[in-house]
Enzyme design. Structure first.
Site, short mmCIF file in Angstrom:
data_model
loop_
_atom_site.label_atom_id
_atom_site.label_comp_id
_atom_site.label_asym_id
_atom_site.label_seq_id
_atom_site.Cartn_x
_atom_site.Cartn_y
_atom_site.Cartn_z
N CYS A 85 -2.40 9.10 2.30
CA CYS A 85 -1.99 8.51 1.02
C CYS A 85 -2.99 8.88 -0.06
O CYS A 85 -2.63 9.04 -1.22
CB CYS A 85 -1.85 7.01 1.15
SG CYS A 85 -3.30 6.25 1.88
N GLU A 137 0.89 -1.18 0.00
CA GLU A 137 0.00 0.00 0.00
C GLU A 137 0.92 1.21 0.00
O GLU A 137 1.48 1.56 1.05
CB GLU A 137 -0.87 0.01 1.26
CG GLU A 137 -1.82 -1.16 1.40
CD GLU A 137 -3.01 -1.05 0.48
OE1 GLU A 137 -3.21 0.02 -0.13
OE2 GLU A 137 -3.74 -2.04 0.37
#
Ligand code: NAD
Length: 505
Positions: free
Chosen positions: A255, A221
């Site tokens: 993110c 990720e």
């Protein structure tokens, strides 16, 4: 602020010792039931609920988040995830019956979702509780022991242990390993069954390279450079408020922050005007009691990147509408900064900024918007705003990324039924949702047959007669349909069964 100036790494011997303990814990966990593991989740969920204010305190102290960011993203997000596991895991992890084709008549097919063993979770500093604990607990629910390496920037020393102490089975199955990159590398060397990494693309590449030598599977990720697309048909009140939040929540240290805002020409000027006014009205502070919008930047190195991106854009001709620098009253707060007149050659258009910047760009057509949004090495998430449903669906399907929030920002992450993860330099693999949970398991394919003396037609001996019967079977199976197929299968199947019993003659 407890950000350590130096990182104490775990020695190779200490890492070997903890890995051995984790392997022993995995062996014990293999004898537990899902119900026992979910009871442990229930116990820590109750602990987090009861101690939510203390937990928010600990997170705020270490990250400089606003209190609302800490409470909603970390505490509420974590509880929501536990709740989802309690309700959905029994169904998702249950043994699965799958159909058995007619050519394998009389047999039963099953899929068992089994634990991987010991998994390694490595997490970043921006959501230090949420990202770590949701991964750890999903792994545990699936029956895995966990080696956990929190970020050295926000180790939350002792917090995970306190939470897990509410459930002895969890406390015995999770091993928190404090340290930095060296500790993480040593943990990889102990050959965990799988690595779940959340962090930068730079570190992700290094982990993938190290893991490749040992053939360890890795879920990555990584970072993002998420685009928002605002069409002329968008409700501007909503789009301005939503895009602003999507770019600035957690002071842009997410993110899936919106880092490129594409606005259609018809509403562009008005959008920039309203966005700048709204940004100027935000309250900047941390250590607050729930009344601040934008908090601080967690790490000094991150502040350097944000300043460099703004300076570079301004030097190359960008227009700055708000902010532009560190707040005079606090060296840890960067003022939210709306920028226009941007070009592809600017750092903030190429690299992840991870800060409170709002770069706004103009586009004319849908085609152009899709091309601009997809023109990035990253592909984590996106946000599309407008009133034309057909257009929104078309654009959503064409965006090359892992998630799209329509007339909203980062909202897919609020639904634990939806998978989360990216593509391109944003990584691969999924967290959350059924797909994410099954990523912590190894599926085992099982086919049960009877204990009769029956010899299978495809076993030896191979004879010419059988060969021709198999050729007929193929023609029937894949060339015929309906009643002709059924009758053909009965005829050829019976003949093959008969042949199977005969010795070579
Ligand atoms: P980072 O890559 O610097 O560090 C992440 C973790 O990796 C830390 O625990 C660190 O100690 C460890 N690490 C460092 N070197 C290592 C090595 N050689 N081998 C193994 N592990 C090593 O990332 P960060 O600065 O902590 O986090 C910010 C980044 O994380 C941003 O790029 C952000 O976009 C990304 N992120 C992604 C997601 C997502 O779900 N896609 C979520 C949050 C953050």
């Amino acid at each position: 602020m407890t950000t350590p100036s130096t990182t104490t790494e775990m020695s190779a011997a200490a890492v070997a010792e903890v890995a051995a303990q984790a392997r022993a814990a995995a062996d014990k966990l293999a004898h537990t039931t899902l119900a026992e593991r979910l009871a442990a989740v229930k116990a820590i969920s109750a602990y987090v609920l009861e101690h939510k204010e203390d937990i928010a305190d600990a997170v705020c102290r270490e990250t400089r988040k606003t209190r609302t960011d800490a409470l909603v993203s970390e505490v509420m997000g974590v509880l929501d995830n536990f709740e989802w596991l309690l309700h959905r895991a029994p169904k998702i992890l249950a043994d699965q019956k799958v159909p058995t084709p007619i050519a394998l008549l009389g047999k039963k097919s099953r899929i068992y979702h089994q634990p991987l063993g010991v998994v390694l979770v490595i997490s970043p500093w921006n959501y230090p509780l949420h990202i770590g604990i949701t991964s750890i607990v999903a792994a545990f629910v699936c029956g895995n022991a966990v080696l956990f390496k929190p970020s050295e920037v926000t180790p939350l020393q002792g917090l995970f242990e306190r939470i897990f102490a509410a459930a002895p089975l969890l406390a015995q199955s999770v091993f928190v390993c404090y340290g930095g990159g060296e500790t993480a590398q040593r943990l990889i060397d102990t050959q965990p069954a799988k690595i779940f990494f959340t962090g930068s693309a730079r570190t992700g590449k290094r982990i993938l390279a190290q893991a490749a030598e040992k053939l360890i599977p890795v879920d990555l990720e990584l970072g993002g450079k998420d685009a928002a697309i605002v069409f002329d048909s968008a409700n501007l009140d909503r789009a301005v408020a939503g895009v602003m939040w999507g770019a600035l929540t957690n002071a842009g240290q997410s993110c899936s922050s919106l880092e490129r805002i594409y606005v259609q020409a018809g509403v562009y000027d008005e959008f920039v005007r309203r966005l700048s006014a709204a940004v100027n009205g935000l309250v900047l502070n941390y250590g607050d009691s729930g009344d601040a919008d934008i908090g601080g930047i967690t790490a000094a190195f991150q502040m350097d990147i944000i300043r460099r991106h703004v300076a570079d854009a301004r030097a190359k001709g960008a227009t700055q509408h708000t902010g532009g620098d560190v707040l005079a009253a606090s060296e840890h707060i960067f003022q939210p900064t709306v920028l226009t007149n941007l070009h592809e050659n600017m750092l903030l258009m190429q690299e992840e900024t991870f800060g409170p910047l709002l770069p706004v760009l103009k586009f004319d057509t849908e085609e152009e918007a899709v091309a601009l949004a997809n023109h990035s090495e990253f592909g984590l998430a996106a946000s599309v705003w407008g009133g034309d449903k057909a257009q929104l669906e078309r654009v959503t399907r064409r965006l090359v990324c892992g998630a799209v929030s329509v007339n909203n920002a980062m909202i897919t992450e609020g639904n634990p039924n939806l998978p989360f993860g990216g593509t391109k330099a944003s990584g691969h693999g999924r967290q959350k949702g059924a797909e994410g949970l099954l990523g912590y398991t190894r599926s085992k394919a099982v086919l049960y047959d009877g204990n009769s003396g029956k010899i299978e037609a495809n076993w030896y001996p191979y004879t010419q007669k059988k060969y021709h019967l198999f050729a007929d079977l193929i023609d029937t199976l894949f060339g015929k349909s309906g009643i002709a197929r059924l009758l053909g299968l009965i005829k050829t199947g019976t003949a093959l069964e008969g042949e199977a019993k005969k010795p070579r003659g």
